[in-house]
Design a protein around this motif. Sequence first.
Motif, PDB file in Angstrom:
ATOM      1  N   UNK A  47       0.696  -1.244  -0.035  1.00 42.18           N
ATOM      2  CA  UNK A  47       0.017   0.077  -0.012  1.00 42.18           C
ATOM      3  C   UNK A  47       0.808   1.352  -0.023  1.00 42.18           C
ATOM      4  N   UNK A  48       2.127   1.259   0.802  1.00 47.02           N
ATOM      5  CA  UNK A  48       2.771   2.504   0.694  1.00 47.02           C
ATOM      6  C   UNK A  48       3.868   2.545  -0.315  1.00 47.02           C
ATOM      7  N   UNK A  49       3.797   1.777  -1.390  1.00 44.30           N
ATOM      8  CA  UNK A  49       4.673   2.102  -2.200  1.00 44.30           C
ATOM      9  C   UNK A  49       5.021   3.205  -2.935  1.00 44.30           C
ATOM     10  N   UNK A  50       6.454   3.443  -3.321  1.00 48.05           N
ATOM     11  CA  UNK A  50       6.867   4.705  -3.773  1.00 48.05           C
ATOM     12  C   UNK A  50       5.819   5.181  -5.039  1.00 48.05           C
ATOM     13  N   UNK A  51       5.457   6.369  -5.008  1.00 52.26           N
ATOM     14  CA  UNK A  51       4.715   6.698  -6.232  1.00 52.26           C
ATOM     15  C   UNK A  51       5.093   6.495  -7.582  1.00 52.26           C
ATOM     16  N   UNK A  52       6.511   6.593  -7.710  1.00 56.33           N
ATOM     17  CA  UNK A  52       7.000   6.291  -9.119  1.00 56.33           C
ATOM     18  C   UNK A  52       6.949   4.861  -9.294  1.00 56.33           C
ATOM     19  N   UNK A  53       6.917   4.061  -8.371  1.00 56.05           N
ATOM     20  CA  UNK A  53       6.788   2.340  -8.621  1.00 56.05           C
ATOM     21  C   UNK A  53       5.308   2.478  -9.168  1.00 56.05           C
ATOM     22  N   UNK A  54       4.438   2.918  -8.185  1.00 56.57           N
ATOM     23  CA  UNK A  54       2.928   2.873  -8.614  1.00 56.57           C
ATOM     24  C   UNK A  54       2.615   3.219 -10.145  1.00 56.57           C
ATOM     25  N   UNK A  55       3.090   4.437 -10.085  1.00 49.86           N
ATOM     26  CA  UNK A  55       2.841   5.015 -11.612  1.00 49.86           C
ATOM     27  C   UNK A  55       3.328   4.059 -12.768  1.00 49.86           C
ATOM     28  N   UNK A  56       4.392   3.434 -12.715  1.00 47.92           N
ATOM     29  CA  UNK A  56       4.977   2.502 -13.610  1.00 47.92           C
ATOM     30  C   UNK A  56       4.077   1.215 -13.626  1.00 47.92           C
ATOM     31  N   UNK A  57       3.866   0.687 -12.680  1.00 49.42           N
ATOM     32  CA  UNK A  57       2.690  -0.263 -12.640  1.00 49.42           C
ATOM     33  C   UNK A  57       1.663   0.012 -13.253  1.00 49.42           C
ATOM     34  N   UNK A  58       1.061   1.095 -13.044  1.00 47.07           N
ATOM     35  CA  UNK A  58      -0.279   1.493 -13.521  1.00 47.07           C
ATOM     36  C   UNK A  58      -0.369   1.465 -15.011  1.00 47.07           C
ATOM     37  N   UNK A  59       0.935   1.622 -15.618  1.00 50.33           N
ATOM     38  CA  UNK A  59       0.985   1.684 -17.212  1.00 50.33           C
ATOM     39  C   UNK A  59       1.546   0.341 -17.833  1.00 50.33           C
ATOM     40  N   UNK A  60       2.055  -0.508 -16.743  1.00 47.35           N
ATOM     41  CA  UNK A  60       2.529  -1.708 -17.081  1.00 47.35           C
ATOM     42  C   UNK A  60       4.084  -1.603 -17.477  1.00 47.35           C
ATOM     43  N   UNK A  61       4.761  -0.562 -17.110  1.00 51.44           N
ATOM     44  CA  UNK A  61       6.211  -0.492 -17.332  1.00 51.44           C
ATOM     45  C   UNK A  61       7.142  -0.299 -16.288  1.00 51.44           C
ATOM     46  N   UNK A  62       8.422   0.054 -16.594  1.00 53.34           N
ATOM     47  CA  UNK A  62       9.297   0.154 -15.620  1.00 53.34           C
ATOM     48  C   UNK A  62       9.904   1.494 -15.463  1.00 53.34           C
ATOM     49  N   UNK A 115      12.243  -1.837 -12.154  1.00 60.03           N
ATOM     50  CA  UNK A 115      12.555  -0.725 -12.458  1.00 60.03           C
ATOM     51  C   UNK A 115      13.995  -1.133 -13.652  1.00 60.03           C
ATOM     52  N   UNK A 116      14.348  -0.389 -14.135  1.00 64.96           N
ATOM     53  CA  UNK A 116      15.494  -0.376 -15.309  1.00 64.96           C
ATOM     54  C   UNK A 116      16.665  -0.890 -14.650  1.00 64.96           C
ATOM     55  N   UNK A 117      17.598  -1.437 -15.353  1.00 63.43           N
ATOM     56  CA  UNK A 117      19.112  -1.893 -14.822  1.00 63.43           C
ATOM     57  C   UNK A 117      19.902  -0.547 -14.727  1.00 63.43           C
ATOM     58  N   UNK A 118      20.928  -0.329 -14.081  1.00 58.80           N
ATOM     59  CA  UNK A 118      21.769   0.745 -13.928  1.00 58.80           C
ATOM     60  C   UNK A 118      21.914   1.210 -15.261  1.00 58.80           C
ATOM     61  N   UNK A 119      22.527   0.448 -16.142  1.00 61.35           N
ATOM     62  CA  UNK A 119      22.862   0.857 -17.445  1.00 61.35           C
ATOM     63  C   UNK A 119      21.840   1.338 -18.166  1.00 61.35           C
ATOM     64  N   UNK A 120      20.845   0.750 -18.096  1.00 60.96           N
ATOM     65  CA  UNK A 120      19.532   1.210 -18.850  1.00 60.96           C
ATOM     66  C   UNK A 120      19.105   2.698 -18.638  1.00 60.96           C
ATOM     67  N   UNK A 121      19.200   2.783 -17.125  1.00 61.49           N
ATOM     68  CA  UNK A 121      18.670   4.068 -16.524  1.00 61.49           C
ATOM     69  C   UNK A 121      19.693   5.054 -17.284  1.00 61.49           C
ATOM     70  N   UNK A 122      21.132   5.005 -17.246  1.00 59.83           N
ATOM     71  CA  UNK A 122      22.047   5.880 -17.559  1.00 59.83           C
ATOM     72  C   UNK A 122      21.813   6.186 -19.175  1.00 59.83           C
ATOM     73  N   UNK A 123      21.615   5.200 -19.978  1.00 58.98           N
ATOM     74  CA  UNK A 123      21.317   5.122 -21.337  1.00 58.98           C
ATOM     75  C   UNK A 123      20.126   6.398 -21.625  1.00 58.98           C
ATOM     76  N   UNK A 124      18.845   6.034 -20.807  1.00 59.02           N
ATOM     77  CA  UNK A 124      17.918   6.941 -21.090  1.00 59.02           C
ATOM     78  C   UNK A 124      17.923   8.425 -20.669  1.00 59.02           C
ATOM     79  N   UNK A 125      18.849   8.478 -19.427  1.00 59.23           N
ATOM     80  CA  UNK A 125      19.172   9.918 -18.884  1.00 59.23           C
ATOM     81  C   UNK A 125      20.043  10.523 -20.007  1.00 59.23           C
TER      82      UNK A 125
END
Length: 282
Positions: A47-62, A115-125
């Motif tokens: 219930x208290x999950x981080x809002x960013x994780x909730x938003x990603x789950x709500x659209x079926x993404x990471x 959540x995306x892996x570290x290298x995936x996060x840096x790539x998107x950034x």
Amino acid sequence: MESWVREQGGSAHSSRVREAGFTEYQMRRAVREGTLERVRRSWLLVPEVDPRRRAAASVGGRVTCVSAAALAGWWDVGAAEVHVALPRTASRFDRVGVQVHCAQGPVPVHPRAAVDPVLGVLFQVARCRPLIEARAIWESAVRHGAVELDTLARVRWRCDAANRLARTVRGRSDSGPETVFVERMRAVGIDVRQQVWVDGHPLDGVIGERLAIQIDGFRHHSAAGDRRRDLAADARLALRGYTVLRFDYHQVMVDDRHVEDTVLAALAQGLHRADHRATGRG
């Protein structure tokens, strides 16, 4: 099961919950009892999950890009939208409040990862953010031990912006504002040496021989003791022949013209030179 989902960060796809050995009956019971929530049929959240994780789950993404960086404790740019990775074929989801990334990163990702892996996060950034912001996040990732410099250099990024960052990031900045300051100085041709040890303590930056730079973070000087400590350090540096320029978070991130003008004025007066006092008396 609730404890297991919490250990995963507070959200998990039901397929991964089953892989962990839990049954569909246990999942339904947890949802019925309110210890877990089901989102988009296949995601389970505490219930208290981080809002960013909730938003990603709500659209079926990471969670990815700057949102994943902030979630990991790296430099947080304060993005208004949640950045989410989705396949290009994704459809039937509400885009309000999310920024979608469809580009494929340099490493394979579990199709049901939260959540995306570290290298995936840096790539998107690298693809998404202005160079100064991107460099601040990459530097922060290195400083936090999330990735090694030699790893960054060997990755096949398939992205010019990421390749440029991999060649130039050094992991020397203690904070985002430090990276921003160094980048802005480079833009006007000023070289800043970072984390230079003087008087038994590291300086955020040194320009020339005697111009010391200290960058105070957003919450710096929340206590009187912090302020007194820095005043004492500045006094010791002055006695060693250094001129100290200290800037706070707002000045570096918002009032950058003031910061640049101040540094340029100091250089024009020769305050970066070891002999500037002798020259001034001449």
